[in-house]
Design an enzyme around this catalytic site. Structure first.
Site, mmCIF file in Angstrom:
data_model
loop_
_atom_site.group_PDB
_atom_site.id
_atom_site.type_symbol
_atom_site.label_atom_id
_atom_site.label_comp_id
_atom_site.label_asym_id
_atom_site.label_seq_id
_atom_site.Cartn_x
_atom_site.Cartn_y
_atom_site.Cartn_z
ATOM 1 N N GLY A 7 -3.581 0.781 17.950
ATOM 2 C CA GLY A 7 -2.632 0.486 16.878
ATOM 3 C C GLY A 7 -2.161 1.777 16.225
ATOM 4 O O GLY A 7 -2.903 2.781 16.212
ATOM 5 N N GLY A 53 -14.031 -7.489 10.916
ATOM 6 C CA GLY A 53 -13.884 -6.504 9.856
ATOM 7 C C GLY A 53 -14.365 -6.951 8.482
ATOM 8 O O GLY A 53 -14.006 -6.326 7.480
ATOM 9 N N LYS A 93 0.812 -1.225 0.000
ATOM 10 C CA LYS A 93 0.000 0.000 0.000
ATOM 11 C C LYS A 93 0.849 1.281 0.000
ATOM 12 O O LYS A 93 0.468 2.276 -0.592
ATOM 13 C CB LYS A 93 -0.957 0.003 1.193
ATOM 14 C CG LYS A 93 -2.056 -1.055 1.066
ATOM 15 C CD LYS A 93 -3.049 -0.960 2.202
ATOM 16 C CE LYS A 93 -4.063 -2.097 2.125
ATOM 17 N NZ LYS A 93 -5.071 -2.013 3.189
ATOM 18 N N ASN A 142 -1.197 2.718 21.459
ATOM 19 C CA ASN A 142 -0.361 1.727 20.787
ATOM 20 C C ASN A 142 0.680 1.191 21.755
ATOM 21 O O ASN A 142 1.093 1.888 22.676
ATOM 22 C CB ASN A 142 0.340 2.377 19.578
ATOM 23 C CG ASN A 142 1.013 1.354 18.706
ATOM 24 O OD1 ASN A 142 0.414 0.323 18.382
ATOM 25 N ND2 ASN A 142 2.249 1.595 18.318
ATOM 26 N N ARG A 143 1.068 -0.062 21.537
ATOM 27 C CA ARG A 143 2.091 -0.681 22.386
ATOM 28 C C ARG A 143 3.328 0.210 22.437
ATOM 29 O O ARG A 143 3.912 0.439 23.487
ATOM 30 C CB ARG A 143 2.427 -2.063 21.794
ATOM 31 C CG ARG A 143 3.445 -2.850 22.545
ATOM 32 C CD ARG A 143 3.588 -4.223 21.938
ATOM 33 N NE ARG A 143 3.972 -4.177 20.518
ATOM 34 C CZ ARG A 143 4.118 -5.247 19.740
ATOM 35 N NH1 ARG A 143 3.879 -6.455 20.233
ATOM 36 N NH2 ARG A 143 4.478 -5.130 18.484
HETATM 37 P P1 ATR Z 1 -0.453 -2.832 9.705
HETATM 38 O O1 ATR Z 1 -0.158 -2.295 8.349
HETATM 39 O O2 ATR Z 1 -1.287 -4.082 9.727
HETATM 40 O O3 ATR Z 1 -0.993 -1.781 10.629
HETATM 41 P P2 ATR Z 1 2.130 -2.547 10.932
HETATM 42 O O4 ATR Z 1 2.357 -1.237 10.254
HETATM 43 O O5 ATR Z 1 3.258 -3.515 11.057
HETATM 44 O O6 ATR Z 1 0.948 -3.357 10.265
HETATM 45 O O7 ATR Z 1 1.571 -2.221 12.409
HETATM 46 C C1 ATR Z 1 1.187 -3.233 13.287
HETATM 47 C C2 ATR Z 1 0.490 -2.612 14.491
HETATM 48 O O8 ATR Z 1 0.026 -3.635 15.373
HETATM 49 C C3 ATR Z 1 1.393 -1.736 15.334
HETATM 50 O O9 ATR Z 1 0.615 -0.719 15.906
HETATM 51 C C4 ATR Z 1 1.894 -2.736 16.401
HETATM 52 O O10 ATR Z 1 2.343 -2.152 17.592
HETATM 53 P P3 ATR Z 1 3.876 -1.618 17.718
HETATM 54 O O11 ATR Z 1 3.895 -0.295 17.024
HETATM 55 O O12 ATR Z 1 4.105 -1.522 19.171
HETATM 56 O O13 ATR Z 1 4.724 -2.664 17.042
HETATM 57 C C5 ATR Z 1 0.618 -3.491 16.655
HETATM 58 N N1 ATR Z 1 0.837 -4.821 17.242
HETATM 59 C C6 ATR Z 1 1.250 -5.930 16.597
HETATM 60 N N2 ATR Z 1 1.306 -7.000 17.449
HETATM 61 C C7 ATR Z 1 0.891 -6.515 18.669
HETATM 62 C C8 ATR Z 1 0.699 -7.113 19.954
HETATM 63 N N3 ATR Z 1 0.952 -8.432 20.169
HETATM 64 N N4 ATR Z 1 0.267 -6.323 20.969
HETATM 65 C C9 ATR Z 1 -0.003 -5.018 20.757
HETATM 66 N N5 ATR Z 1 0.150 -4.394 19.556
HETATM 67 C C10 ATR Z 1 0.593 -5.121 18.522
#
Ligand code: ATR
Length: 277
Positions: free
Chosen positions: A130, A245, A69, A154-155
């Site tokens: 997220g 979703g 994307k 967000n984490r």
């Molecule tokens: P996408 O395009 O699907 O959003 P991405 O850009 O890799 O994929 O982002 C993944 C998101 O999911 C991020 O917000 C990530 O948190 P971090 O920024 O802390 O990495 C979040 N995420 C993925 N696994 C997670 C988990 N087990 N617990 C909490 N947040 C998670």
């Protein structure tokens, strides 16, 4: 003279799981259009070449899914406002020498919430979990609906701050409080709609949020589809309404269909038919 079939595709890697061909063919059938829509697996380092090959084959448009994307955004020569703000494109339109990039994910989410789930966002308190591409792709559309407040968590809190700073540029047009909070502090607040835009559900990882955040008056939405995630189960156990979703997927496809064909397809029957698969 027989009319030439209009040709479309969805490009991704992997792509075999994609429901987009089924959805677009169903929309076309319903509207008496004879289209050709196929799933294209692009090598990870060949997205640009894949698109250019499709253009030489007279493709009218393409959907773009993970992980392309952002690259689709770079490749597009013109962008819709939603694509420009998300800096990501999920729908391409090929028009003479122009490649127009759109992002219909946010519109898809908002339509699913408001039209299919009867959950209007105006004046509501919303929590978006997220700060990756999925969250960024929908934030503009949520703000356009003028919730009373949108909170991003967000984490990795620094990533939420990056999105907040970016959205501050548009603050005047939204007039909405966009806050960032630490994921551990969520339970102290009340939200009407809680949206999981993390990729945690892909591996069914828990989000480590206090379940007290969910309550009988909330809707917990997971942008993932195809299964009940642990996020949805946790919310349900606290009496919250839940949704996956799938509706968003169909609604974002409907908006892409509208861009290409100028026809708004009916989505309800398509969502129902995919739900029983
Ligand atoms: P996408 O395009 O699907 O959003 P991405 O850009 O890799 O994929 O982002 C993944 C998101 O999911 C991020 O917000 C990530 O948190 P971090 O920024 O802390 O990495 C979040 N995420 C993925 N696994 C997670 C988990 N087990 N617990 C909490 N947040 C998670």
């Amino acid at each position: 003279m027989t009319e030439i079939k209009k040709h479309f595709a969805v490009i991704g890697n992997p792509i075999h799981h994609s429901l987009s061909p089924q959805i677009h063919r169903a929309f076309a059938r319903e509207n008496g259009l004879d289209i050709h829509y196929e799933a294209i697996l692009s090598p990870l380092d060949q997205f640009k070449n894949t698109v250019h090959t499709l253009i030489t084959q007279k493709l009218i448009g393409a959907n773009v899914t993970l992980p392309f994307k952002k690259e689709a955004y770079q490749l597009a020569t013109t962008h819709s406002s939603h694509a420009r703000i998300a800096e990501a494109v999920n729908t391409l339109e090929f028009n003479d020498n122009e490649i127009i990039g759109h992002n219909t994910d946010g519109i898809g989410l908002v339509r699913d919430l408001e039209q299919n789930l009867n959950t209007h966002l105006k004046h509501k308190k919303i929590l978006l979990i997220g700060a990756g591409g999925a969250a960024e792709g929908v934030i503009y559309s949520i703000l356009e609906k003028k919730p009373s407040e949108l909170t991003l968590t967000n984490r990795t809190i620094e990533k939420s701050n990056v999105i907040q700073n970016k959205m501050d540029v548009h603050a005047k047009s939204f007039d909405v409080n966009l806050n960032v909070i630490d994921i551990a502090k969520c339970p102290h607040q009340y939200f009407d709609v809680i949206i999981n835009a993390t990729s945690a559900s892909l591996s069914d990882d828990a989000l480590h949020m206090d379940p007290k955040i969910f309550h009988g008056g909330s809707l917990a939405y997971d942008m993932m589809y195809g299964k009940e995630t642990s996020y949805m189960n946790q919310a349900k156990s606290k009496g919250s309404r839940v949704s996956d979703g799938l509706g968003m997927l169909v609604e974002q496809a409907a908006e892409a269909f509208f861009i290409w064909h100028h026809i708004k397809p009916h989505t309800k029957s398509v969502i129902e038919s995919l739900r029983v698969l």
